[in-house]
Design an enzyme around this catalytic site. Structure first.
Site, short mmCIF file in Angstrom:
data_model
loop_
_atom_site.label_atom_id
_atom_site.label_comp_id
_atom_site.label_asym_id
_atom_site.label_seq_id
_atom_site.Cartn_x
_atom_site.Cartn_y
_atom_site.Cartn_z
N ASP A 164 71.52 67.33 -6.53
CA ASP A 164 71.83 66.05 -7.13
C ASP A 164 70.80 65.72 -8.23
OD1 ASP A 164 73.66 63.50 -6.65
OD2 ASP A 164 71.61 62.73 -6.72
N HIS A 173 79.95 66.47 -1.54
CA HIS A 173 78.72 66.41 -2.35
C HIS A 173 77.49 66.64 -1.49
CE1 HIS A 173 75.93 65.19 -5.45
NE2 HIS A 173 75.40 64.31 -4.61
#
Length: 338
Positions: free
Chosen positions: A118, A313
């Site tokens: 991320d 994610h």
């Protein structure tokens, strides 16, 4: 069955602090193998995570003979949370991490491996650009490399071109920060929502095309990816300094853009000179696997690519076995080259 994970306050992990100047102190975890380390691996987390987000990777890396260093990133956990967004520029934080690398034994003669997810991945690519002598190899999850640009694209214009990132406008403003700061229950709802929790009706509390959905935040059930113990650890850590620091990362687009204009002028045909790996998550609604298409042109030493089709994610905790397999292959290939 999930692989072994380090626990909150696990005795296998040491806790340290390092001052990097200007009143900023980083907290980092250090895990050492039983023998002399084959390599040191620096792991960088993203939003809204903590060093503990790498809990499934640390024991596995120890079995490979790696020394592991995991900081709470700027604004998170026990690391200082400056008020000004300017402190959170990728250039500033790359310089902070360079000091940490040197403190744990990394140098031009003994560079380390950087792994990231991320926002940590976005920073990792810049760290390698700003301090290439300190990095032996880099692997990132979910975020491909984006080259520096010769002009600044405001966040509003970026979101118009990429509507799946509309949540960044909410984060960069004051709405999300104020909402989460209303009460401990709102903070818990936020964390559960971000880690995939939904209401009893199956409705999410977060949508990347919108951001946090206020009316659902107190209705979100516990995330299936986070145990009660881990959730309470996150609540405790986020209660230290509120969400202002983590949200400041989203207030730096123009700051980073201005910083990188000179870099863009000298790196128009930039290629990384270290081995690299990029792994995407098949079920990430914003950072879709196709964003990795064509990345090979930026890597002179080759780019190992992969996709975990079923991963959200939160690939590191959703599919830890697959992530560890990719990491193990990459580290072993790296050690064979030496």
């Amino acid at each position: 069955m999930a692989p072994e994970a380090v626990l909150v306050n696990d005795p296998k992990v040491e806790h340290h602090f390092i001052d990097v100047g200007h009143g900023i102190r980083y907290h980092y975890q250090l895990a050492k193998p039983q023998e002399h380390p084959a390599v040191t691996v620096l792991l960088l987390h993203g939003w809204p995570d903590l060093a503990h987000g790498w809990r499934f990777q640390v024991p596995y890396l120890l079995t490979l003979g790696c020394q592991v260093v995991i900081p709470d990133m700027l604004g998170y956990g026990q690391t200082t949370a400056p008020d000004s967004p300017a402190q959170y520029s990728l250039k500033n934080m790359s310089n902070h991490l360079a000091q940490l690398i040197r403190a744990v034994g990394g140098s031009a003669s003994s560079p380390l491996v950087v792994g990231a997810h991320d926002w940590g991945a976005f920073l990792a690519w810049r760290l390698v650009m700003y301090h290439p002598e300190l990095v032996r190899a880099v692997f990132c999850f979910c975020v491909p490399f984006t080259p520096p640009q010769s002009s600044v694209l405001p966040l509003e214009d970026f979101v118009k071109e990429n509507p799946a990132f509309a949540y960044q406008l909410q984060n960069a403003g004051s709405e999300a920060e104020a909402l989460v700061g209303r009460s401990p229950a709102h903070l818990r709802g936020f964390l559960n929502a971000m880690f995939g929790g939904v209401t009893v009706d199956g409705m999410p509390g977060f949508d990347p095309y919108v951001g946090l959905i206020p009316e659902r935040l107190l209705e979100v059930q516990r995330s299936p990816l986070v145990t009660p113990e881990v959730l309470e650890h996150y609540v405790s850590e986020y209660s230290r300094n509120s969400l202002h620091g983590p949200m400041n990362w989203y207030r730096t687009r123009s700051i980073n853009g201005e910083d990188e204009i000179p870099l863009a002028k000298v790196t128009s045909r930039f290629q990384f000179q270290v081995p690299a790996m990029l792994i995407m998550a098949g079920q990430d609604p914003a950072l879709t696997p196709d964003l990795a298409d064509g990345q090979e042109i930026f890597f002179a030493k080759g780019l190992k690519k992969g996709v975990v089709p079923e991963a959200s994610h939160w690939i590191l905790i959703h599919c830890p076995e697959e992530c560890n397999r990719y990491i193990g292959e990459f580290i072993n290939e790296l050690l064979k080259r030496d």
